[in-house]
Design a protein around this motif. Structure first.
Motif, PDB file in Angstrom:
ATOM      1  N   ASN A 107       0.758  -1.172   0.084  1.00 54.39           N
ATOM      2  CA  ASN A 107      -0.232  -0.150   0.028  1.00 54.39           C
ATOM      3  C   ASN A 107       0.923   1.340  -0.048  1.00 54.39           C
ATOM      4  O   ASN A 107       0.119   2.544   0.121  1.00 54.39           O
ATOM      5  N   ASP A 108       2.208   1.162  -0.025  1.00 52.63           N
ATOM      6  CA  ASP A 108       2.985   2.297  -0.078  1.00 52.63           C
ATOM      7  C   ASP A 108       2.815   3.256  -1.178  1.00 52.63           C
ATOM      8  O   ASP A 108       2.717   2.764  -2.342  1.00 52.63           O
ATOM      9  N   ILE A 109       2.677   4.751  -0.953  1.00 54.18           N
ATOM     10  CA  ILE A 109       2.602   5.347  -2.202  1.00 54.18           C
ATOM     11  C   ILE A 109       3.948   6.145  -2.302  1.00 54.18           C
ATOM     12  O   ILE A 109       4.597   6.557  -1.265  1.00 54.18           O
ATOM     13  N   ILE A 110       4.600   6.283  -3.469  1.00 53.11           N
ATOM     14  CA  ILE A 110       6.044   6.492  -3.495  1.00 53.11           C
ATOM     15  C   ILE A 110       6.143   7.893  -4.101  1.00 53.11           C
ATOM     16  O   ILE A 110       5.635   8.247  -5.455  1.00 53.11           O
ATOM     17  N   PHE A 111       6.704   8.927  -3.560  1.00 57.28           N
ATOM     18  CA  PHE A 111       6.928  10.133  -4.177  1.00 57.28           C
ATOM     19  C   PHE A 111       8.562  10.121  -4.489  1.00 57.28           C
ATOM     20  O   PHE A 111       9.322   9.388  -3.776  1.00 57.28           O
ATOM     21  N   GLY A 112       8.921  10.882  -5.433  1.00 58.23           N
ATOM     22  CA  GLY A 112      10.199  11.024  -5.938  1.00 58.23           C
ATOM     23  C   GLY A 112      10.775  12.165  -6.320  1.00 58.23           C
ATOM     24  O   GLY A 112       9.937  13.242  -6.880  1.00 58.23           O
ATOM     25  N   MET A 113      12.152  12.582  -6.058  1.00 59.80           N
ATOM     26  CA  MET A 113      12.717  13.634  -6.390  1.00 59.80           C
ATOM     27  C   MET A 113      14.065  13.272  -7.258  1.00 59.80           C
ATOM     28  O   MET A 113      14.746  12.586  -6.828  1.00 59.80           O
ATOM     29  N   THR A 114      14.232  13.842  -8.791  1.00 59.48           N
ATOM     30  CA  THR A 114      15.434  13.574  -9.186  1.00 59.48           C
ATOM     31  C   THR A 114      16.245  14.824  -9.371  1.00 59.48           C
ATOM     32  O   THR A 114      15.774  15.979  -9.369  1.00 59.48           O
ATOM     33  N   GLY A 115      17.233  14.723 -10.072  1.00 59.34           N
ATOM     34  CA  GLY A 115      18.291  15.774 -10.426  1.00 59.34           C
ATOM     35  C   GLY A 115      19.278  15.933  -9.122  1.00 59.34           C
ATOM     36  O   GLY A 115      19.145  15.337  -8.115  1.00 59.34           O
ATOM     37  N   ARG A 116      20.148  16.887  -9.367  1.00 60.65           N
ATOM     38  CA  ARG A 116      21.211  17.253  -8.384  1.00 60.65           C
ATOM     39  C   ARG A 116      20.571  17.648  -7.094  1.00 60.65           C
ATOM     40  O   ARG A 116      19.697  18.525  -7.138  1.00 60.65           O
ATOM     41  N   ILE A 117      21.187  17.329  -6.034  1.00 64.33           N
ATOM     42  CA  ILE A 117      20.661  17.854  -4.826  1.00 64.33           C
ATOM     43  C   ILE A 117      21.237  19.235  -4.476  1.00 64.33           C
ATOM     44  O   ILE A 117      22.479  19.198  -4.121  1.00 64.33           O
ATOM     45  N   ASP A 118      20.664  20.238  -4.624  1.00 59.62           N
ATOM     46  CA  ASP A 118      21.105  21.381  -4.674  1.00 59.62           C
ATOM     47  C   ASP A 118      20.263  22.526  -3.473  1.00 59.62           C
ATOM     48  O   ASP A 118      19.074  22.223  -3.272  1.00 59.62           O
ATOM     49  N   ASP A 119      20.756  23.533  -3.276  1.00 59.19           N
ATOM     50  CA  ASP A 119      20.139  24.448  -2.174  1.00 59.19           C
ATOM     51  C   ASP A 119      18.800  24.863  -2.557  1.00 59.19           C
ATOM     52  O   ASP A 119      17.897  25.018  -1.839  1.00 59.19           O
ATOM     53  N   TRP A 120      18.799  25.283  -3.836  1.00 56.90           N
ATOM     54  CA  TRP A 120      17.590  25.724  -4.529  1.00 56.90           C
ATOM     55  C   TRP A 120      16.455  24.582  -5.114  1.00 56.90           C
ATOM     56  O   TRP A 120      15.284  25.081  -5.665  1.00 56.90           O
ATOM     57  N   LYS A 121      16.911  23.565  -4.813  1.00 58.59           N
ATOM     58  CA  LYS A 121      15.905  22.579  -5.840  1.00 58.59           C
ATOM     59  C   LYS A 121      14.801  22.260  -4.698  1.00 58.59           C
ATOM     60  O   LYS A 121      13.918  21.258  -4.979  1.00 58.59           O
ATOM     61  N   GLY A 122      14.661  22.452  -3.475  1.00 57.59           N
ATOM     62  CA  GLY A 122      13.627  22.622  -2.621  1.00 57.59           C
ATOM     63  C   GLY A 122      13.598  21.143  -2.031  1.00 57.59           C
ATOM     64  O   GLY A 122      12.344  20.870  -1.462  1.00 57.59           O
ATOM     65  N   HIS A 123      14.543  20.369  -1.549  1.00 56.73           N
ATOM     66  CA  HIS A 123      14.570  19.085  -0.834  1.00 56.73           C
ATOM     67  C   HIS A 123      14.258  19.197   0.429  1.00 56.73           C
ATOM     68  O   HIS A 123      13.335  18.630   1.249  1.00 56.73           O
ATOM     69  N   ARG A 124      14.479  20.420   1.068  1.00 58.75           N
ATOM     70  CA  ARG A 124      13.886  20.712   2.458  1.00 58.75           C
ATOM     71  C   ARG A 124      12.497  20.928   2.656  1.00 58.75           C
ATOM     72  O   ARG A 124      11.868  20.570   3.615  1.00 58.75           O
ATOM     73  N   TYR A 125      11.863  21.668   1.691  1.00 52.11           N
ATOM     74  CA  TYR A 125      10.471  21.634   1.608  1.00 52.11           C
ATOM     75  C   TYR A 125       9.858  20.273   1.442  1.00 52.11           C
ATOM     76  O   TYR A 125       8.718  20.099   2.026  1.00 52.11           O
ATOM     77  N   ALA A 126      10.503  19.599   0.590  1.00 49.88           N
ATOM     78  CA  ALA A 126       9.767  18.082   0.360  1.00 49.88           C
ATOM     79  C   ALA A 126       9.755  17.272   1.631  1.00 49.88           C
ATOM     80  O   ALA A 126       8.743  16.636   1.956  1.00 49.88           O
ATOM     81  N   LEU A 127      11.022  17.563   2.287  1.00 52.46           N
ATOM     82  CA  LEU A 127      11.101  16.726   3.572  1.00 52.46           C
ATOM     83  C   LEU A 127      10.239  17.261   4.748  1.00 52.46           C
ATOM     84  O   LEU A 127       9.566  16.351   5.525  1.00 52.46           O
ATOM     85  N   LYS A 128      10.009  18.527   4.865  1.00 48.23           N
ATOM     86  CA  LYS A 128       9.124  19.185   5.790  1.00 48.23           C
ATOM     87  C   LYS A 128       7.604  18.763   5.502  1.00 48.23           C
ATOM     88  O   LYS A 128       6.632  18.464   6.257  1.00 48.23           O
ATOM     89  N   ALA A 129       7.285  18.719   4.326  1.00 44.58           N
ATOM     90  CA  ALA A 129       6.077  18.141   3.620  1.00 44.58           C
ATOM     91  C   ALA A 129       5.611  16.786   4.173  1.00 44.58           C
ATOM     92  O   ALA A 129       4.579  16.223   4.387  1.00 44.58           O
ATOM     93  N   LEU A 130       6.718  15.918   3.849  1.00 44.58           N
ATOM     94  CA  LEU A 130       6.504  14.693   4.458  1.00 44.58           C
ATOM     95  C   LEU A 130       6.232  14.423   5.895  1.00 44.58           C
ATOM     96  O   LEU A 130       5.532  13.475   6.015  1.00 44.58           O
ATOM     97  N   VAL A 131       6.700  15.207   6.678  1.00 45.03           N
ATOM     98  CA  VAL A 131       6.520  15.251   8.178  1.00 45.03           C
ATOM     99  C   VAL A 131       4.999  15.415   8.466  1.00 45.03           C
ATOM    100  O   VAL A 131       4.436  14.636   9.216  1.00 45.03           O
ATOM    101  N   ALA A 132       4.196  16.183   7.469  1.00 47.94           N
ATOM    102  CA  ALA A 132       2.961  16.484   7.629  1.00 47.94           C
ATOM    103  C   ALA A 132       1.942  15.395   7.421  1.00 47.94           C
ATOM    104  O   ALA A 132       0.875  15.377   7.873  1.00 47.94           O
TER     105      ALA A 132
END
Length: 386
Positions: free
Chosen positions: A205-230
């Motif tokens: 039943n897992d729903i998989i979100f994904g992000m691709t590309g280089r991990i950079d300061d402006w790519k929004g990874h911090r916001y994706a992780l914070k959204a995952l918390v919610a």
């Protein structure tokens, strides 16, 4: 040709043009994937491709596999805008290429701009500049305008196109050219799915979100992780593909790991590192996230659409052209993890909507961002027809 009578010619004969392509780096990011596609999909019978770049990273080896001739050139000359260095670089490059007939000069990035533009001017060849950045330095603008008679700028989105013209670059030289994506088989065999599930401990039943590309300061990874918390109470996982930006790896990695550890997300976040072919994992995702602070084009969104995946993107730049809000995915305000979490939850709860958006995204990809369309447009530009 032998066998042809006087005044006859071979109608099937195609004059092969040699393209001199420039890259400022040998590491693979979005712009470099575009360079790989040019080398891979331009017809080999019509074009010979020579790529000038520093021998670093994985890009030189990948380009060689695509049949391109690769020339090692110092970063010092490729990045320099000093006229003395540029002219010395032109002479050195001419010596390396003295046995080649160059027809077209094309730089894949504004970070290797001066050398190819001057080289094209000195040898009276058309120059093409792929522009995938909102930065418009005064010297860059003056260079393009000074050599506007033989230079064409490929803006990778309407947002970039409008920004360049507003910044003072002559409108006549700026042409819209979206990046193209490969046509990828969307089907997944049962055996492959089983291997993927076992490797990453994916439950039914897992729903998989994904992000691709280089991990950079402006790519929004911090916001994706914070959204995952919610929405962590749902059976969700977040896959993060790619390597960290070399200059920001330590501080950004520390920040992201702190979000994960402080919110007990260890079992819901997967870092894969660099993946040579991101499609190998994207095909298993249910939803793709692209919460960038800004985005000139957003290749990762059209890659997701090529595989029929809905996209949740920031409402910025090129995403406003690729992602149709409410149709192929959602657009949310940049730097807003709560808005991102809200749309993530909508798609977690609505399987029918996910499927509908994936189908609509795939149709939009075929009509606007396919590789066939990209190659057709770039060939027309090279020939002077567009």
């Amino acid at each position: 040709k032998k066998g042809l009578k006087k005044n006859e010619f071979n109608k099937d004969f195609v004059y092969m043009k040699t393209i001199l392509l420039f890259s400022p780096t040998g590491f693979i990011g979005g712009a470099e994937r575009n360079l790989i596609n040019i080398c891979k999909y331009l017809p080999k019978k019509e074009f010979k491709v020579i790529v000038v770049l520093p021998f670093e990273g994985q890009l030189p080896g990948v380009l060689k596999k695509q049949g391109a001739m690769v020339i090692d050139f110092k970063t010092y000359f490729l990045h320099s805008g000093q006229i003395f260095n540029v002219l010395i670089g032109c002479v050195l490059l001419w010596w390396k290429l003295r046995k080649e007939r160059i027809d077209i000069v094309h730089t894949n990035s504004i970070f290797s701009l001066y050398l190819p533009v001057y080289f094209a001017w000195l040898f009276r060849k058309p120059a093409f500049v792929h522009w995938a950045d909102f930065d418009v330095r005064k010297g860059d603008k003056e260079l393009i305008n000074m050599f506007s008679r033989n230079t064409t700028v490929f803006a990778v989105s309407k947002s970039i196109q409008a920004h360049l013209i507003k910044s003072g670059i002559k409108e006549k030289v700026v042409k819209l050219l979206y990046y193209g994506n490969e046509q990828i088989t969307k089907e997944i065999c049962v055996e492959d799915r089983a291997i993927f599930n076992k490797k990453y401990n994916i439950q039914k039943n897992d729903i998989i979100f994904g992000m691709t590309g280089r991990i950079d300061d402006w790519k929004g990874h911090r916001y994706a992780l914070k959204a995952l918390v919610a929405i962590k109470h749902y059976p969700v996982k977040l896959f993060i593909l790619g390597d960290y930006h070399l200059l920001k790896a330590d501080s950004l990695k520390t920040e992201l790991e702190a979000i994960i550890n402080n919110n007990q997300l260890q079992d819901q976040v997967v870092f894969t590192g660099h993946i040579n072919n991101p499609y190998e994992l994207i095909k298993y995702f249910d939803i793709v996230l692209t919460p960038s602070d800004y985005e000139p084009f957003g290749l990762v969104a059209t890659e997701a659409m090529a595989l029929g995946k809905p996209v949740i993107a920031s409402d910025v730049g090129g995403f406003r052209e690729s992602v149709l809000d409410g149709e192929t995915g959602f657009r949310v305000p940049a730097k807003n993890d709560l808005a991102l979490a809200e749309k993530m939850e909508v798609l977690v709860r609505n399987t029918v909507l996910r499927d509908h958006m994936g189908i609509a995204g795939y149709e939009r990809f075929k009509n606007n961002f396919s590789m066939d369309l990209f190659i057709k447009n770039i060939k027309e530009a090279y020939s002077g027809k567009k």
